[in-house]
Design a protein around this motif. Structure first.
Motif, PDB file in Angstrom:
ATOM      1  N   GLU A   1       0.841  -1.189   0.000  1.00 32.03           N
ATOM      2  CA  GLU A   1       0.000   0.000   0.000  1.00 32.03           C
ATOM      3  C   GLU A   1       0.880   1.245   0.000  1.00 32.03           C
ATOM      4  OE1 GLU A   1      -2.188   0.846   3.596  1.00 32.03           O
ATOM      5  OE2 GLU A   1      -3.960   1.328   2.437  1.00 32.03           O
ATOM      6  N   LEU A   2       0.453   2.246  -0.755  1.00 35.97           N
ATOM      7  CA  LEU A   2       1.192   3.500  -0.752  1.00 35.97           C
ATOM      8  C   LEU A   2       1.104   4.139   0.636  1.00 35.97           C
ATOM      9  CD1 LEU A   2       0.031   4.990  -4.156  1.00 35.97           C
ATOM     10  CD2 LEU A   2       2.400   4.502  -3.532  1.00 35.97           C
ATOM     11  N   PRO A   3       2.148   4.810   1.094  1.00 40.18           N
ATOM     12  CA  PRO A   3       2.083   5.495   2.391  1.00 40.18           C
ATOM     13  C   PRO A   3       0.952   6.520   2.424  1.00 40.18           C
ATOM     14  CG  PRO A   3       4.338   5.446   1.557  1.00 40.18           C
ATOM     15  CD  PRO A   3       3.464   4.926   0.459  1.00 40.18           C
ATOM     16  N   ALA A   4       0.468   6.801   3.637  1.00 38.51           N
ATOM     17  CA  ALA A   4      -0.649   7.746   3.800  1.00 38.51           C
ATOM     18  C   ALA A   4      -0.283   9.144   3.318  1.00 38.51           C
ATOM     19  CB  ALA A   4      -1.078   7.795   5.266  1.00 38.51           C
ATOM     20  N   THR A   5       1.008   9.417   3.254  1.00 39.43           N
ATOM     21  CA  THR A   5       1.445  10.751   2.832  1.00 39.43           C
ATOM     22  C   THR A   5       1.935  10.760   1.385  1.00 39.43           C
ATOM     23  OG1 THR A   5       3.600  10.235   3.776  1.00 39.43           O
ATOM     24  CG2 THR A   5       2.083  11.489   5.164  1.00 39.43           C
ATOM     25  N   SER A   6       1.654   9.700   0.642  1.00 37.60           N
ATOM     26  CA  SER A   6       2.145   9.634  -0.739  1.00 37.60           C
ATOM     27  C   SER A   6       1.319  10.508  -1.677  1.00 37.60           C
ATOM     28  CB  SER A   6       2.104   8.188  -1.241  1.00 37.60           C
ATOM     29  OG  SER A   6       2.431   8.162  -2.621  1.00 37.60           O
TER      30      SER A   6
ATOM     31  N   ALA B   1       2.393   8.104 -23.994  1.00 44.06           N
ATOM     32  CA  ALA B   1       2.089   7.141 -22.927  1.00 44.06           C
ATOM     33  C   ALA B   1       1.271   7.826 -21.839  1.00 44.06           C
ATOM     34  CB  ALA B   1       3.376   6.584 -22.342  1.00 44.06           C
ATOM     35  N   VAL B   2       0.310   7.056 -21.274  1.00 44.73           N
ATOM     36  CA  VAL B   2      -0.540   7.600 -20.213  1.00 44.73           C
ATOM     37  C   VAL B   2      -0.052   7.084 -18.865  1.00 44.73           C
ATOM     38  CG1 VAL B   2      -2.892   7.671 -19.290  1.00 44.73           C
ATOM     39  CG2 VAL B   2      -2.508   7.755 -21.766  1.00 44.73           C
ATOM     40  N   HIS B   3       0.106   7.998 -17.915  1.00 47.09           N
ATOM     41  CA  HIS B   3       0.604   7.660 -16.586  1.00 47.09           C
ATOM     42  C   HIS B   3      -0.407   8.096 -15.538  1.00 47.09           C
ATOM     43  CE1 HIS B   3       4.717   7.506 -18.431  1.00 47.09           C
ATOM     44  NE2 HIS B   3       4.191   8.476 -19.183  1.00 47.09           N
ATOM     45  N   THR B   4      -0.835   7.156 -14.679  1.00 48.19           N
ATOM     46  CA  THR B   4      -1.494   7.606 -13.457  1.00 48.19           C
ATOM     47  C   THR B   4      -0.387   8.042 -12.514  1.00 48.19           C
ATOM     48  OG1 THR B   4      -1.358   5.425 -12.437  1.00 48.19           O
ATOM     49  CG2 THR B   4      -3.350   5.924 -13.724  1.00 48.19           C
ATOM     50  N   LEU B   5      -0.746   8.804 -11.477  1.00 58.28           N
ATOM     51  CA  LEU B   5       0.286   9.173 -10.506  1.00 58.28           C
ATOM     52  C   LEU B   5       0.825   7.909  -9.839  1.00 58.28           C
ATOM     53  CD1 LEU B   5      -1.180  12.451  -8.960  1.00 58.28           C
ATOM     54  CD2 LEU B   5       0.585  12.201 -10.708  1.00 58.28           C
ATOM     55  N   ALA B   6      -0.064   6.955  -9.554  1.00 59.57           N
ATOM     56  CA  ALA B   6       0.383   5.720  -8.896  1.00 59.57           C
ATOM     57  C   ALA B   6       1.398   4.966  -9.754  1.00 59.57           C
ATOM     58  CB  ALA B   6      -0.818   4.836  -8.581  1.00 59.57           C
ATOM     59  N   SER B   7       1.294   5.094 -11.072  1.00 63.91           N
ATOM     60  CA  SER B   7       2.208   4.366 -11.952  1.00 63.91           C
ATOM     61  C   SER B   7       3.617   4.962 -11.926  1.00 63.91           C
ATOM     62  CB  SER B   7       1.668   4.354 -13.385  1.00 63.91           C
ATOM     63  OG  SER B   7       1.817   5.623 -13.996  1.00 63.91           O
TER      64      SER B   7
ATOM     65  N   ARG C   1       5.211   5.267  -9.269  1.00 64.59           N
ATOM     66  CA  ARG C   1       5.861   4.608  -8.149  1.00 64.59           C
ATOM     67  C   ARG C   1       7.027   3.745  -8.636  1.00 64.59           C
ATOM     68  NH1 ARG C   1       2.722   0.707  -3.792  1.00 64.59           N
ATOM     69  NH2 ARG C   1       4.248   0.944  -2.129  1.00 64.59           N
ATOM     70  N   GLY C   2       8.067   3.692  -7.834  1.00 66.24           N
ATOM     71  CA  GLY C   2       9.161   2.773  -8.147  1.00 66.24           C
ATOM     72  C   GLY C   2      10.496   3.451  -8.363  1.00 66.24           C
TER      73      GLY C   2
ATOM     74  N   ALA D   1      10.603   6.780  -3.929  1.00 64.61           N
ATOM     75  CA  ALA D   1      10.018   5.786  -4.834  1.00 64.61           C
ATOM     76  C   ALA D   1       8.540   5.544  -4.556  1.00 64.61           C
ATOM     77  CB  ALA D   1      10.796   4.477  -4.730  1.00 64.61           C
ATOM     78  N   ASN D   2       8.096   5.859  -3.333  1.00 71.44           N
ATOM     79  CA  ASN D   2       6.684   5.697  -2.987  1.00 71.44           C
ATOM     80  C   ASN D   2       5.870   6.978  -3.164  1.00 71.44           C
ATOM     81  OD1 ASN D   2       6.594   2.962  -2.290  1.00 71.44           O
ATOM     82  ND2 ASN D   2       7.494   3.398  -0.279  1.00 71.44           N
ATOM     83  N   GLY D   3       6.488   8.013  -3.666  1.00 72.05           N
ATOM     84  CA  GLY D   3       5.747   9.248  -3.899  1.00 72.05           C
ATOM     85  C   GLY D   3       5.617  10.131  -2.674  1.00 72.05           C
ATOM     86  N   VAL D   4       6.447   9.918  -1.677  1.00 71.73           N
ATOM     87  CA  VAL D   4       6.435  10.789  -0.501  1.00 71.73           C
ATOM     88  C   VAL D   4       7.423  11.925  -0.736  1.00 71.73           C
ATOM     89  CG1 VAL D   4       6.922  10.945   1.974  1.00 71.73           C
ATOM     90  CG2 VAL D   4       5.809   8.902   1.026  1.00 71.73           C
TER      91      VAL D   4
END
Lengths: 276, 201
Positions: free
Chosen positions: B34-39, B53-59, B61-62, B170-173
């Motif tokens: 799961e992404l962190p609560a602050t991601s 290319a289409v990117h969600t913000l979640a994509s 990650r990494g 990498a987790n978007g924090v």
């Protein structure tokens, strides 16, 4: 929230804006689960601290605005249908730890959150999600300011009379959550624009401050130096300055006990582009 | 200084102070999946990059990501923001360079078409580690709000905007934000290195 801030916010809320507006269509439109809306006719408004605006201001296109802020009962329905917006589940990035603190439980309103009172302690993300859920959106700053400027039927064209009334409102302010829809109604039939809560707008982060912007014509210059009054549409529109300052201090996850929202919609056939 | 400007500034400072106190939020524990609560990547958004290319913000990650919001027809601070990010990229080790993504997200979906994005990549000499992206006005607003980026369109069509450069792990924090131009380049580089060394958060 400390008492100074609370006092300040109440003062902000209770000072009505005054801008001469055009008359509006007052045909109510009922929209499924989004509440009752009224048409706010297109009008001209001068935004604060924006360079290059024509003398007459910019045209804000007509739109639909909810007649009342979203209530606790309304918001409870949203949380019931969208469990990710419960207090225990909402991620910190979307709402701070004070989110819905006035509710007795996750799905229980309680004595501090009457069903007919405006919901407060909601973040911008939460307000936006609610609006999307009812097929609506948050009003823009310009839309909100246009709607909140139309009180000719109540106050006429005399700013002094308006100010006196505003002071009376201020004296009558209460910490007890008030039912929506009982305050002074705008010319368009919109309730509670002044006097009950502060309201989120979609582009609250349109206030560019402190070391930002393009360098040559930063709004900071206009805001903090002598250019302020020259750039502002109406220097006597004290409440607009206060709202501008508040919006500039908010972040999307912040929640406040005096901050709620109402929703807006495009007119079915309206052009969405504003005149430049 | 006018009376009104004094009031406005003190009001803003008071509100900022009070809200900083009110915003002392605690993080909740998270699982690896799961992404962190602050991601930042918990937010919705569908972004299209220069290659279509289409990117969600979640994509996103990494990989450690250095991100700023600009518009490509901007002739003022935006090229400087991009230059600052390029300088950060140059300061990284060859190994680290492979694992750090640089992202420019446009304020201006009306004018930043895919050809405009591609032209910007070419004009600025951006390599394969860069994404230049556009999205709907709603998704632009959401990303700006979650990053604390202010912006508004002027009557001329240009934008007033914050010059914030953000380092995301990498987790978007958010690990670090440089609030202005000239950027705090050493701090940006240090934040990228730290985020690459300790990806979990």
């Amino acid at each position: 929230m400390n008492s100074t801030l609370r006092c300040l916010l109440q003062r902000v809320l209770l000072i009505a804006g005054f801008v001469a507006g055009t008359t509006s269509d007052v045909v109510a439109q009922r929209v499924a689960s989004g509440g009752s809306f009224r048409t706010i006719a297109a009008g001209r408004l001068r935004p604060l601290f924006v360079a290059g605006v024509p003398d007459g201001g910019v045209v804000v296109p007509a739109f639909l605005l909810a007649t009342q802020p979203v209530t606790n009962a309304d918001y409870l329905r949203f949380v019931m249908a969208n469990p990710e917006w419960r207090r225990s589940r909402v991620p910190r990035i979307a709402a701070d730890s004070q989110y819905l603190r006035q509710w007795l439980g996750e799905l229980q309103l309680g004595p501090d959150a009457p069903p007919t009172a405006a919901v407060v302690n909601v973040s911008w993300f939460a307000a936006s999600a609610y609006a999307s859920w009812v097929g609506a959106r948050l009003p823009s700053t310009m839309e909100w300011e246009l709607a909140a400027s139309r009180f000719r039927k109540t106050f006429g064209d005399n700013p002094e009379r308006l100010n006196a009334q505003v002071l009376a409102w201020y004296g009558a302010a209460s910490d007890t959550p008030q039912p929506v829809g009982r305050g002074v109604i705008s010319d368009d039939g919109i309730a509670d624009l002044h006097g009950v809560i502060w309201e989120w707008v979609d582009d609250f982060n349109a206030v560019v401050t402190s070391g930002e912007s393009r360098g040559d014509s930063g709004p900071d210059t206009g805001l903090f130096c002598a250019g302020g009054a020259a750039l502002a549409a109406d220097p006597s529109n004290y409440s607009a300055f206060m709202r501008y300052a508040l919006r500039g201090s908010l972040r999307g996850a912040y929640t406040l006990g005096t901050l709620g929202f109402r929703v807006a919609r495009d007119l079915p056939s309206a052009s969405k582009r504003s005149t430049r | 200084m006018t009376f009104r400007s004094v009031i406005t500034r003190s009001t803003a400072a008071l509100l900022l102070g009070a809200m900083a106190v009110a915003n002392g939020a605690a993080q909740t524990p998270t699982t690896r999946s799961e992404l962190p609560a602050t991601s930042v990547y918990r937010m919705k958004g569908s972004w299209t990059s220069q290659d279509g290319a289409v990117h969600t913000l979640a994509s996103l990650r990494g990989e450690v990501t250095v991100l700023a919001m600009v518009y490509t027809s901007c002739t003022m601070t935006c090229p400087l923001i991009t230059s600052e990010m390029q300088a950060v990229q140059r300061a990284l080790s060859p190994e680290l360079k492979k694992h750090v993504r640089f992202v420019l997200a446009s304020f201006d979906p009306a004018r930043d078409s895919l050809p405009a994005l591609r032209a910007h990549v070419s004009k600025m000499g951006l390599d394969a580690n860069w994404l230049v992206m556009r999205a709907s006005p709603v998704d632009v607003r959401t990303l700006a709000v979650v990053l604390g980026v202010s912006y508004r369109q002027l009557p001329s069509g240009d934008f007033d905007h914050s010059n914030i450069i953000t380092v995301l792990d990498a987790n978007g924090v958010v690990r670090f934000q440089s609030p202005r131009i000239p950027a705090d380049r050493p701090a940006l580089v240090a934040a990228v290195i730290a985020a690459a060394r300790s990806p979990g958060s």
